[in-house]
Each structure stands twice: as C-alpha cells, then as structure tokens.
Design an enzyme around this catalytic site. Structure first.
Site, PDB file in Angstrom:
ATOM      1  CE  LYS A  85      -4.269  -1.954   1.455  1.00 52.12           C
ATOM      2  NZ  LYS A  85      -5.510  -1.849   2.146  1.00 52.12           N
ATOM      3  CE  LYS A 128      -6.010  -7.770  -1.304  1.00 54.18           C
ATOM      4  NZ  LYS A 128      -7.017  -7.650  -0.304  1.00 54.18           N
ATOM      5  CE  LYS A 153     -13.906  -3.444   0.843  1.00 52.46           C
ATOM      6  NZ  LYS A 153     -13.015  -3.467   2.007  1.00 52.46           N
TER       7      LYS A 153
HETATM    8  P1  ATP Z   1      -7.981  -3.553  -0.027  1.00 54.70           P
HETATM    9  O1  ATP Z   1      -7.689  -4.406  -1.182  1.00 54.70           O
HETATM   10  O2  ATP Z   1      -8.271  -2.133  -0.342  1.00 54.70           O
HETATM   11  O3  ATP Z   1      -7.008  -3.742   1.087  1.00 54.70           O
HETATM   12  P2  ATP Z   1      -9.799  -5.512   0.529  1.00 54.70           P
HETATM   13  O4  ATP Z   1     -10.558  -5.771  -0.693  1.00 54.70           O
HETATM   14  O5  ATP Z   1      -8.660  -6.403   0.889  1.00 54.70           O
HETATM   15  O6  ATP Z   1      -9.323  -4.038   0.539  1.00 54.70           O
HETATM   16  P3  ATP Z   1     -10.693  -5.626   3.259  1.00 54.70           P
HETATM   17  O7  ATP Z   1     -11.701  -4.856   3.978  1.00 54.70           O
HETATM   18  O8  ATP Z   1      -9.308  -5.295   3.575  1.00 54.70           O
HETATM   19  O9  ATP Z   1     -10.865  -5.491   1.696  1.00 54.70           O
HETATM   20  O10 ATP Z   1     -10.962  -7.178   3.474  1.00 54.70           O
HETATM   21  C1  ATP Z   1     -12.126  -7.758   3.995  1.00 54.70           C
HETATM   22  C2  ATP Z   1     -11.989  -9.269   3.996  1.00 54.70           C
HETATM   23  O11 ATP Z   1     -11.961  -9.745   2.644  1.00 54.70           O
HETATM   24  C3  ATP Z   1     -10.672  -9.770   4.622  1.00 54.70           C
HETATM   25  O12 ATP Z   1     -10.956 -10.921   5.378  1.00 54.70           O
HETATM   26  C4  ATP Z   1      -9.818 -10.111   3.454  1.00 54.70           C
HETATM   27  O13 ATP Z   1      -8.886 -11.111   3.768  1.00 54.70           O
HETATM   28  C5  ATP Z   1     -10.847 -10.600   2.448  1.00 54.70           C
HETATM   29  N1  ATP Z   1     -10.386 -10.434   1.082  1.00 54.70           N
HETATM   30  C6  ATP Z   1     -10.034  -9.261   0.496  1.00 54.70           C
HETATM   31  N2  ATP Z   1      -9.678  -9.470  -0.776  1.00 54.70           N
HETATM   32  C7  ATP Z   1      -9.806 -10.796  -1.009  1.00 54.70           C
HETATM   33  C8  ATP Z   1      -9.594 -11.625  -2.149  1.00 54.70           C
HETATM   34  N3  ATP Z   1      -9.183 -11.130  -3.287  1.00 54.70           N
HETATM   35  N4  ATP Z   1      -9.824 -12.946  -2.043  1.00 54.70           N
HETATM   36  C9  ATP Z   1     -10.257 -13.464  -0.867  1.00 54.70           C
HETATM   37  N5  ATP Z   1     -10.483 -12.742   0.246  1.00 54.70           N
HETATM   38  C10 ATP Z   1     -10.266 -11.424   0.183  1.00 54.70           C
END
Ligand code: ATP
Ligand code: LTN
Length: 350
Positions: free
Chosen positions: A134, A215, A218
């Site tokens: 990040k 991955k 968001k």
């Molecule tokens: P960012 O990518 O901006 O960090 P994020 O999409 O990872 O955000 P979070 O709020 O950080 O969102 O994550 C919420 C939950 O979703 C966490 O348990 C995280 O491990 C899971 N998660 C996030 N992205 C993935 C993914 N691509 N595949 C599986 N699980 C995910």
C-alpha cells in the site's frame, strides 16, 4: 425490512447471554469501509462468516479507523460505512447471532492499539507486506498506515478471540497479532487469548480479473479488476467477457493457468459444483461458452443479495439501529478487557 427489525428486537442484551459465551468459540473479524465490496470479500470472508455464524459467538466489525489509513473524505467514509453495513446484512449477517458494530463507536480499540504499540517492534511492522504494497502505491504514506496491524491486533485481542475468519492476505497480520499477544502475556502476565486464523483453502485468494497474479482488491484503480456485489447483470457479463485468460484454450485449473484457475474457483464456489466436474463439462469447449455460463452463475448468486440490499438501502434506520445495539454489546466486553489491561500495565492509580 420488518424481518431485520424483528431479529433486532429479539436480541437479548449482552449481559444476559453468559451461556453462549462460555460454551462457544469466539469469532472476530473486520472489514474496511473503503470502497465497493467485491466478490473476493464475499467468497474469501463474508460468506464464511455467514455460514458459520450459528456455530460461534461472533463479533463483526466495520473498521472505519482502519479506513483512515489511506486518504478519504468525510462524505465518502460515511456513505461507505452505511453501504457496507447494509451489504453485510444483505449477505446474511444476522444481529440475533452476531454482534455487528462500527469500530470507532467503541473507543477501547484506539486505546488498546496505543498500549499494544509499546509491545510491538518497529522492525516487525516494517516487514508487513500489506504495508509495503500500500505504501508503494501511495504518494503520502501516513503513520497510521504503518501501525495499521497494531490496531488490527487490538480489535482481535479485545474480545478474547479464538478464531479470525479472513482471506489469505491477512495471515501475516494474524501472526503479528499472536506475537504481540505472546510478548504482552510474557511481560505482564496471562492477559490475551492467542487467536487462530481461519482461512478456508477455497476462495481465500480470489484474483483480479485483469491480472490473475494480483488479488481482487477494493483499492484497485482498474474498475474491471473486481466484480462489485452491486454490479448490474450487464456489467458483470461485460467484466467476465473481458477477463484475461491464459495461453492455450483448455479450461483447467493448473498452476500454469492462474486466470482459468481463478475463474473456475469462482464458478465452483458459487455453483457448488467441483472444479474437476467443471473441467470435464467444458473440455473441448471454447472460452465463450464457459464465460457466458460463469456470468449467469455470478448474476444468479448476487441477485438475492442485491434485492435485500435495495430494501435495506431504502431504510437506513435499520442498519443504524443494529449498529447502535451492536456497539452497546461490544462496549460491555471491551470495557472489561481494558480494565484488566490497564491494571496489568500499571496505568493510572487503579
Ligand atoms: P484492499 O484491497 O483495499 O485492502 P480488501 O478488498 O482487501 O481491501 P478488506 O476490507 O481489507 O478489503 O478485506 C475484507 C476481507 O476480505 C478480509 O478478510 C480479506 O482477507 C478478504 N479479502 C479481500 N480481498 C480478497 C480476495 N481477493 N480474495 C479473498 N479474500 C479477500
Ligand atoms: N486488516 C483487515 C481488516 C481488519 C480485520 C481486523 C480483519 C481490521 N481489523 C480484525 C480481521 C480481524 C483487512 O484489511 N482485511
């Protein structure tokens, strides 16, 4: 949504539910109100929270303090919080079975985070891969982004958590949480439960549709990388149609085919069919037919969630009440833990 209101009023106050707390394992997890909720969040985390909520004593948190680690605005944060709360409820989180609340409504999170920063090493934080990723992508790197994992440790340790259901990307933060808790316990006496990560092998890492080596996230600048749970059927079909594939034409989940592996994983998790069955079904068929069927599966899976979401969005008071009640119940637990921590550390005059 009278259903949600009924469950809300049927929920017993925190202090009258000691049996559940004594007999069930405690689950805690958090999600950031930082952008649109995507299929990776759903399959990697929230669907598991929903499926398991009857088996555990659950606390689920909308971690708005964590969302401050990257630049945002008041308006964006507010609308993301209510949008996420409604999405979690629409996906099936049930206030009768789970405490659901906003992190900043329980001040003990911020307080414990500061205290734990004294038992966390600078070098440990510097090694966190999420920080490195990040920080590399931002022009301004806040100190909050650096200490983000300490606040996450506080979230978890505040509730004597046994299990933390998360996606694979959070594994390193969980290891840090255990290390910090172990160090604290050694220095001040047994205070914190050591939490275990609960990472399901399937769906733990849903990948970007544009780059299967990253991955689904968001915060991805490319809107085609992720399928948002609120995407319309047309948008879902378009994103899947243009999703990258691997070289060759075979539809198989093998290490040299990360894009197809990802698409097959999504298909399998949403349809309940096994990957080998899907490989057999699509043997010799083109990407076109496969992608079109996958789009149908995704559209069908998100439709009921979208319907409930529209109902909840039409009446924001429902989520507001559920979150207020959740915060009240969370505060009871957090206050008791913090009193113990302050005493162990010798803060104040006792
Ligand atoms: P960012 O990518 O901006 O960090 P994020 O999409 O990872 O955000 P979070 O709020 O950080 O969102 O994550 C919420 C939950 O979703 C966490 O348990 C995280 O491990 C899971 N998660 C996030 N992205 C993935 C993914 N691509 N595949 C599986 N699980 C995910
Ligand atoms: N860091 C997590 C969100 C998060 C969390 C938590 C997850 C904050 N606090 C406590 C589990 C337990 C993320 O980025 N997914």
């Amino acid at each position: 949504m009278p259903d949600a209101l009924e469950t809300l009023t049927a929920t017993a106050p925190e202090t009258t539910r000691p049996i559940a707390r004594l007999t069930r394992k405690r689950v805690f997890s958090g999600i950031q109100p930082s952008g649109s909720f995507h299929l990776g969040n759903y399959l990697g985390a929230i669907r598991n929270w929903v499926d398991q909520q009857g088996d555990y004593d659950n606390v689920f948190c909308i971690v708005d303090l964590h969302a401050l680690t990257l630049p945002t605005t008041r308006e964006t944060l507010r609308s993301n919080i209510i949008g996420l709360a409604n999405t979690l409820l629409a996906a099936g989180l049930d206030p009768a079975q789970s405490i659901i609340f906003i992190q900043s409504d329980v001040q003990e999170h911020a307080e414990l985070s500061w205290l734990l920063s004294s038992t966390t090493q600078f070098g440990e934080l510097r090694r966190m891969t999420q920080f490195k990723d990040k920080a590399a992508g931002s022009e301004e790197v806040s100190a909050a982004l650096f200490i983000y994992p300490v606040l996450m440790a506080a979230d978890i340790l505040l509730y004597d958590t046994d299990l933390v259901p998360v996606g694979e990307d959070q594994k390193q933060h969980l290891e840090l949480t255990r290390d910090v808790a172990t160090r604290f316990n050694a220095r001040y006496g047994e205070t914190f439960v050591l939490p275990e990560p609960d990472i399901k092998p399937a769906g733990a890492r849903i990948m970007s549709l544009e780059d299967p080596l990253k991955k689904m996230s968001k915060s991805d600048a490319n809107p085609n990388a992720a399928i948002a749970l609120t995407d319309t059927p047309d948008v879902i079909r378009r994103k899947i149609r243009r999703a990258v594939t691997d070289s060759g034409t075979e539809i198989v989940a093998t290490p040299d085919k990360p894009a197809l592996t990802n698409l097959l994983t999504i298909y399998s998790l949403l349809s309940g069919e096994s990957i080998p069955d899907l490989e057999e079904r699509y043997a010799g068929k083109g990407y076109g037919a496969f992608k079109s069927d996958l789009a149908d599966v995704v559209v069908e899976a998100v439709a009921p969630i979208q319907t409930r979401l529209a109902e909840l969005n039409a009446d924001p008071e429902i989520a507001r009440e559920i979150l207020a009640e959740g915060a009240e119940r969370a505060r009871v637990r957090a206050a008791a833990k913090m009193a113990q921590v302050r005493d162990r550390m010798g803060l104040g005059l006792g």
